[in-house]
Every structure is written in C-alpha cells, then in structure tokens.
Design a protein around this motif. Structure first.
Motif, PDB file in Angstrom:
ATOM      1  N   GLU A   7      31.219   7.831  42.888  1.00  0.00           N
ATOM      2  CA  GLU A   7      29.952   8.346  42.374  1.00  0.00           C
ATOM      3  C   GLU A   7      28.852   7.401  42.860  1.00  0.00           C
ATOM      4  O   GLU A   7      29.059   6.633  43.797  1.00  0.00           O
ATOM      5  CB  GLU A   7      30.008   8.399  40.842  1.00  0.00           C
TER       6      GLU A   7
ATOM      7  N   PHE B 207      36.158   6.393  39.468  1.00  0.00           N
ATOM      8  CA  PHE B 207      35.797   7.752  39.089  1.00  0.00           C
ATOM      9  C   PHE B 207      36.594   8.789  39.869  1.00  0.00           C
ATOM     10  O   PHE B 207      36.931   8.592  41.033  1.00  0.00           O
ATOM     11  CB  PHE B 207      34.299   7.992  39.293  1.00  0.00           C
TER      12      PHE B 207
ATOM     13  N   GLY C  13      34.087  13.050  38.444  1.00  0.00           N
ATOM     14  CA  GLY C  13      32.986  12.800  37.526  1.00  0.00           C
ATOM     15  C   GLY C  13      33.336  12.023  36.270  1.00  0.00           C
ATOM     16  O   GLY C  13      32.452  11.771  35.443  1.00  0.00           O
ATOM     17  N   VAL C  14      34.589  11.621  36.101  1.00  0.00           N
ATOM     18  CA  VAL C  14      34.953  10.823  34.932  1.00  0.00           C
ATOM     19  C   VAL C  14      35.838   9.651  35.347  1.00  0.00           C
ATOM     20  O   VAL C  14      36.549   9.719  36.351  1.00  0.00           O
ATOM     21  CB  VAL C  14      35.689  11.656  33.848  1.00  0.00           C
TER      22      VAL C  14
ATOM     23  N   CYS D 251      37.343   8.658  28.205  1.00  0.00           N
ATOM     24  CA  CYS D 251      36.663   8.834  29.495  1.00  0.00           C
ATOM     25  C   CYS D 251      35.168   8.576  29.359  1.00  0.00           C
ATOM     26  O   CYS D 251      34.569   8.843  28.307  1.00  0.00           O
ATOM     27  CB  CYS D 251      36.860  10.255  30.025  1.00  0.00           C
TER      28      CYS D 251
ATOM     29  N   ASN E 280      31.342   9.062  31.714  1.00  0.00           N
ATOM     30  CA  ASN E 280      30.720   9.698  32.871  1.00  0.00           C
ATOM     31  C   ASN E 280      29.977   8.634  33.683  1.00  0.00           C
ATOM     32  O   ASN E 280      29.922   7.465  33.287  1.00  0.00           O
ATOM     33  CB  ASN E 280      29.799  10.846  32.427  1.00  0.00           C
TER      34      ASN E 280
ATOM     35  N   ASN F  38      27.064   7.768  33.896  1.00  0.00           N
ATOM     36  CA  ASN F  38      25.981   7.094  33.183  1.00  0.00           C
ATOM     37  C   ASN F  38      26.504   6.096  32.161  1.00  0.00           C
ATOM     38  O   ASN F  38      25.714   5.416  31.496  1.00  0.00           O
ATOM     39  CB  ASN F  38      25.087   8.122  32.483  1.00  0.00           C
TER      40      ASN F  38
ATOM     41  N   ASP G 175      28.245   7.042  29.543  1.00  0.00           N
ATOM     42  CA  ASP G 175      28.403   7.718  28.254  1.00  0.00           C
ATOM     43  C   ASP G 175      29.868   8.050  28.019  1.00  0.00           C
ATOM     44  O   ASP G 175      30.567   8.512  28.934  1.00  0.00           O
ATOM     45  CB  ASP G 175      27.595   9.017  28.217  1.00  0.00           C
TER      46      ASP G 175
ATOM     47  N   VAL H 143      32.463  10.414  27.105  1.00  0.00           N
ATOM     48  CA  VAL H 143      32.568  11.870  26.989  1.00  0.00           C
ATOM     49  C   VAL H 143      33.882  12.278  26.335  1.00  0.00           C
ATOM     50  O   VAL H 143      34.000  13.393  25.827  1.00  0.00           O
ATOM     51  CB  VAL H 143      32.429  12.553  28.369  1.00  0.00           C
TER      52      VAL H 143
ATOM     53  N   THR I 136      35.734  17.915  31.708  1.00  0.00           N
ATOM     54  CA  THR I 136      35.226  16.593  32.041  1.00  0.00           C
ATOM     55  C   THR I 136      33.965  16.260  31.235  1.00  0.00           C
ATOM     56  O   THR I 136      33.440  15.150  31.344  1.00  0.00           O
ATOM     57  CB  THR I 136      34.925  16.491  33.551  1.00  0.00           C
ATOM     58  N   LYS I 137      33.521  17.206  30.414  1.00  0.00           N
ATOM     59  CA  LYS I 137      32.432  16.932  29.475  1.00  0.00           C
ATOM     60  C   LYS I 137      32.973  16.611  28.082  1.00  0.00           C
ATOM     61  O   LYS I 137      32.208  16.384  27.151  1.00  0.00           O
ATOM     62  CB  LYS I 137      31.481  18.136  29.399  1.00  0.00           C
TER      63      LYS I 137
END
Length: 610
Positions: free
Chosen positions: A101, A140, A143-144, A155, A157, A159, A161, A163, A205-206
């Motif tokens: 990423e 990564f 995305g995680v 997990c 992300n 940023n 955060d 998730v 992944t969210k």
C-alpha cells in the motif's frame, strides 16, 4: 500452542507474499537481479531496462510505489527512492516489509511496529490495541494487515484503523475483499479437538460479517478466496485425499472427485490441478481443458501457461489453453508475466525477456539471477519491551509471585491461575480445574502472556493432587513445595533474555539475601524459601520454593550465549530471499547452514549435573 500461532503467522506471510506476486504484477515495478555470479545486485523491470546495476551486496526488495529497501553492512534495512541515483530516506530498520500500500511496516531496533509513508515519515505506530501490546503484524494484502495481540488476531487498514477487532484465533489472508476467520468463541472446540464443530466466520476487509461456514462438511486447504471460490479437502471413505471448490456460502461449486487430488492455482474460472501424479487444467464446471499429462504447469497470465512435460529435465514451454506452443523455445525456469513481458531462464547462467508471442526481446542487459519474491520481512515483530512493567506484573514478593504462594492448596492454586485470565494485565490459558484431572498429576500449570512475552507458570507438589472415593474425586489438602516460571527465548525476546534476567535478579535481590550470583543466574534467600533465577540461553527460569541452594550450580549459566535465535535467523533470512529458480543451487548450502546452526545450539546447551 504459542509455537503453532507463530507458525500460523509465518504461513500468513508466505501466502500473502505469493498472492501479491500474482496480482497483475503485484504492483512490482522493478525486481532485483545480478549480471553475473560475482556481481552485486541491481534492479531491472520486465522490459529488460535496468534501473541499477552492480550496486548492492545484499539483495534489495522489489520496487513498489517507487521505493525499495536493502540491508546495509550492519544488517539493517535502509529505504531508498527508485531512481538512477537512489536517495536514502527514513531511518535504519531491523525489520521492514514493502510498500504494497502507500505504507510499509518497519521496526527500528528495540522499538515498536511502525508504518511509514513513502517519504520515510511515521504514519502511525502499531503499539497497543485496546490497551494490549501488539506482538506482530503482516504486510498488507488486499488492503488489510493481520496483527496479533496475545493469542488473538485482528486487522488494520492502511490508515492504521482497526477494522477487525482482535477476537479471532486465526485469520486467513484476505483476497477479493473477504477473508476467513475463526472466532475465539470456537476455542473450546479446538481445545477439545472437536474440529467438526468449528464454525468459520467470513469477514469483509472492512470488518463486516458476511456469513459463516461449518467445518464438518470439509477441511480447509489454504483458506483463501480466489475467483469467488475456496479450495477445500474432502477425505474419501478409503482415506484418500480429494479436493473441491466451495463458494462463500459453503455450497459446492465443484464437488470433490477422484480426478482431482490437489489444486495448485486458480486464475479466472480455471485452475491447475493434479491427479496425484501429473498436472492439468480444469474449469469450475469440471471440464478438463488440459489433460493431466505435465510434470508442472504455471499460470503465465490469464490466458497463457508455462508447462513442463518431464520433471527430470529442463523444458518449460509457453502455450495456450489448446496446448499450442507459443514461440519455439523451452526454458529452465520461469516467472509469471509482469504486464506484457515475462522473465525466463534460458540457460544456467542467463535469463531472458519474452513477450506474449514467446519472442525474445533481445535486451542488451545480462541477467545471471533474478527474483520477484524479495518482499522484505512479510511479518514484523514488536521489539520493544517495558521491562519495568513486566517485572511489576510478575508481582515478585518474599512470599512468591503472581499472587501465588506456598500456603495455597491445590484447589486454591487452580482457581488462582484460572482467574488470571480476567486480569487486564495478564492473559492466561484455560487451566484444568476438576479434581479428576489431577488424580495422576503432581503439577499445576498455565500459559500466560505479558508485554508480548509468553511464559508458563507451574506449581509442584510432592504427591498426586487428587484422590477418589465413592462420591468422586477430591483435591488433597496439600501445598506446593515450589512455584516456577518458564519464559522461552522466543523470536520476540531474541537478544533480550539477558536483559530480562538481570531485571528479575535485581528485583529479587531487594527481597532477601544473595547466596550466589553471576551475570546469568542468582540464588536469593527470602526467609524459609529461596529464589533461583537463571538464563539458559533459550529460557529464563524463575523458581521460588524450598530449595537446597547448596546443590544448585549456577556457574554453568555464567557464559551462556543468547539462545538459538541468531544462527536459525541466518538460515530463515536466506530462505526468505530465495527465489524458486535458485532453490536447486542453494539447497545444499542451506542444509549445511542448518546443520551448523544445530551444532551451535547443541554447544550452547549447558551441562546438567546428575
């Protein structure tokens, strides 16, 4: 159990690495290469255009987001810009991943896990989640990144955060926006070995729960979704292994059959499979597209394959789904296409570049060795320890430690260990509490974790702890003679066991009178009992109890080395950087290195007196 979890994270790292290389080139802009056997490493793209030649003694990572890492003469990673005259940015790192990423995981020596941006600035620090120390984190993937807290996984992300909260015993690598996980509610089934009762959770992944899958229907192969399906294993009645495909609802897309003994790779709606001997290609409807008559098949891209007919001879051919050879040449080894071109090994000392028509691009650059798998440290470990906090949490006193003492009955001891799981400062494994479990046992033990350090605490009694009568089993009214703590020198504690030992010794010295002491061991009398602390090089031991201190020889610990970590790490670093194409040439030297590492370990084991 801790070893298994570390192995799991390692497996996650390898799978994430392998998958990354297949994703449309994986975002890889340049790969490391050597011009000759004795040259340094440079960087080259898939068109044969070299960015750097004969530049670095150590193999650099692949270039992603115009950045790469390479180790310096101190063995530390440095970050560089990908240009004709690379500029070093950021700091030096004992561990580093790559920029899958726009951030990359790094660890500075003796510090916590950080994620830096492409300018080398720390974007966020992954030190604690919900007040607990993060022990490790993968690079990564989709995305995680998967991190570990105690024995659980979650997990983040890009940023930083969270998730997925660290509520899972296992999380498989993400792909196509979803991943498989085992929630901690399933822990009892795993402990009891009742695997057929385990329910898998499907996460986005969210962090959204997309559904569940029961394990009683099949066994997982790699736990990764590809093209909307996942490879699973079904044991036939005769015990033979068969595989099939399921969707995220657990429904069969392709039921297992005797034709398919294994699935190697999936691309689109096709997959490479083996019949137990040879490899072929099949689609999701079960139609055989290429009969299993090849020793090896590799997806070259979405429509082409590299196939090798004889496992004992060189000879990969580029071909289409109709088995029509593309081009006229055969290759010793191959790398999948990165965009319009692929890098293939023409001879023992030469790699060339071909296009999708199998045509040699005839680049001027000599290529002796090349790798597309140099991804740095795919999993990084936290290296920071608050030793004062660790010592404080052990609650070392004149009467014992961890609120355990020699006046506790067996019943009280099991209850105290079980209750440690509720302590915010400690995480404790489940402890057997039923008296019947101790009818033939004279030791009570439990696994703990503190500040990323795993340990085992145990209490030793002079006789079996329980006895039975007509009403059932009961704990005897007996008390322990010793309480012990075993702290293995894990990867996380590598290079720090001596520091931890000294911190513990310094604490117990304040509790009583020193009887014997050297840099790696000490005996301290505290009233009627004594503390014995020792660093064996692979473990730190703390024993409190009624000890015959005159019979304990601490001199065997005086000159112990710092565990088995370094010799083994040299070998694992070599394996991590190895490309499949280099495997045959380096296998012998790797085995030799393993043997030398084992000899070092044997030499470091102190003599034990009879």
């Amino acid at each position: 159990m801790n070893k298994m979890k570390k192995l799991f994270l390692a497996a996650v790292a390898v799978l994430a690495l392998a998958s990354c290389n297949q994703e449309k080139g994986g975002g890889i802009q340049y790969v490391p290469f050597q011009e000759s056997e004795k040259s340094n490493w440079g960087l080259i793209d898939a068109s044969g255009q070299a960015l750097l030649t004969d530049e670095y003694k150590q193999m650099p990572t692949v270039v992603m987001h115009d950045r790469f890492f390479v180790k310096n003469n101190k063995g530390l990673w440095e970050l560089y810009t990908a240009e004709a005259k690379p500029k070093q940015i950021g700091d030096e790192y004992s561990q580093a991943g790559v920029f899958v990423e726009n951030v990359a995981p790094v660890v500075q020596k003796d510090k916590q896990i950080e994620f830096i941006d492409v300018d080398g600035n720390v974007k966020f620090t992954l030190d604690k989640v919900n007040g607990k120390v993060v022990s490790s984190c993968t690079n990564f993937k989709d995305g995680v990144a998967i991190f570990q807290v105690d024995q659980y996984y979650g997990c983040i992300n890009p940023n930083g955060d969270v998730v997925v909260e660290p509520d899972y015993l296992k999380i498989y690598p993400a792909n196509e926006g979803k991943m498989l996980a085992v929630h901690k509610k399933q822990e009892k089934y795993l402990q009891d070995g009742d695997l057929d009762q385990v329910t898998y959770t499907i996460l986005s992944t969210k962090g959204e729960e997309l559904g569940t899958m029961k394990s009683s229907k099949f066994k997982l192969t790699d736990g990764i979704f590809q093209s909307g399906v996942m490879v699973v294993t079904d044991e036939a009645g005769d015990g033979s292994r068969r595989v099939g495909l399921v969707d995220q609802n657990g429904d069969w897309v392709l039921k297992p059959s005797d034709k398919v003994k294994g699935i190697k790779a999936i691309q689109g709606k096709q997959f490479i499979y083996t019949d137990g001997d040879q490899q072929g290609v099949m689609d999701f409807d079960g139609n055989v597209l290429i009969r299993p008559r090849y020793a090896d098949i590799v997806f070259a891209n979405s429509t082409l394959f590299f196939a090798k007919a004889d496992k004992d001879k060189a000879g990969y051919q580029l071909m289409d789904i109709n088995e029509k050879q593309i081009g006229k040449d055969e290759y010793m080894n191959v790398l999948p296409f990165m965009g319009a071109n692929a890098i293939v090994q023409e001879s023992a000392n030469n790699w060339i570049f071909i296009n999708t028509q199998g045509e040699d691009l005839k680049v001027k650059q000599d290529v002796y060795a090349v790798s597309n798998r140099a991804m740095g440290d795919a999993t990084v470990q936290n290296e920071y320890f608050d030793f004062d906090n660790i010592i404080s949490s052990l609650k070392l006193t004149k009467d014992g430690f961890l609120d355990l003492n020699l006046n506790m009955t067996a019943d009280a001891m099991t209850s105290a260990l079980a209750n440690m799981a509720e302590d915010e400062e400690m995480d404790a494994a489940t402890v057997q509490k039923d008296a019947e479990d101790y009818a033939l046992q004279s030791v009570i033990s439990a696994g703990l974790a503190r500040e990323n350090i795993a340990m085992t605490v145990s209490s030793t009694f002079d006789e079996n702890l329980a006895e039975g009568d007509d009403s059932g089993y009961h704990f005897k009214s007996i008390k322990p003679n010793q309480i012990g703590l075993d702290i293995p020198t894990s990867v996380a504690l590598m290079g720090k066991s001596g520091q931890l030992t000294r911190a513990i010794i310094n604490k117990v010295k304040t509790l009583g009178q020193v009887v014997k002491e050297n840099p790696n061991a000490a005996i301290v009398n505290v009233g009627d009992a004594s503390y014995f602390v020792a660093n064996t090089g692979t473990h730190v031991f703390v024993v409190y109890g009624y000890l015959d201190v005159n019979q304990i020889d601490i001199e065997q610990y005086r000159n112990v080395k710092e565990g088995i970590g370094e010799p083994i790490k040299k070998v694992t670093d070599q394996l991590q950087d190895m490309d499949y194409s280099e495997f045959a040439d380096t296998l012998a030297s790797t085995l030799k290195a393993l043997g030398e590492a084992f000899e070092e370990v044997v030499e470091e084991i102190p003599d034990v007196e009879e």
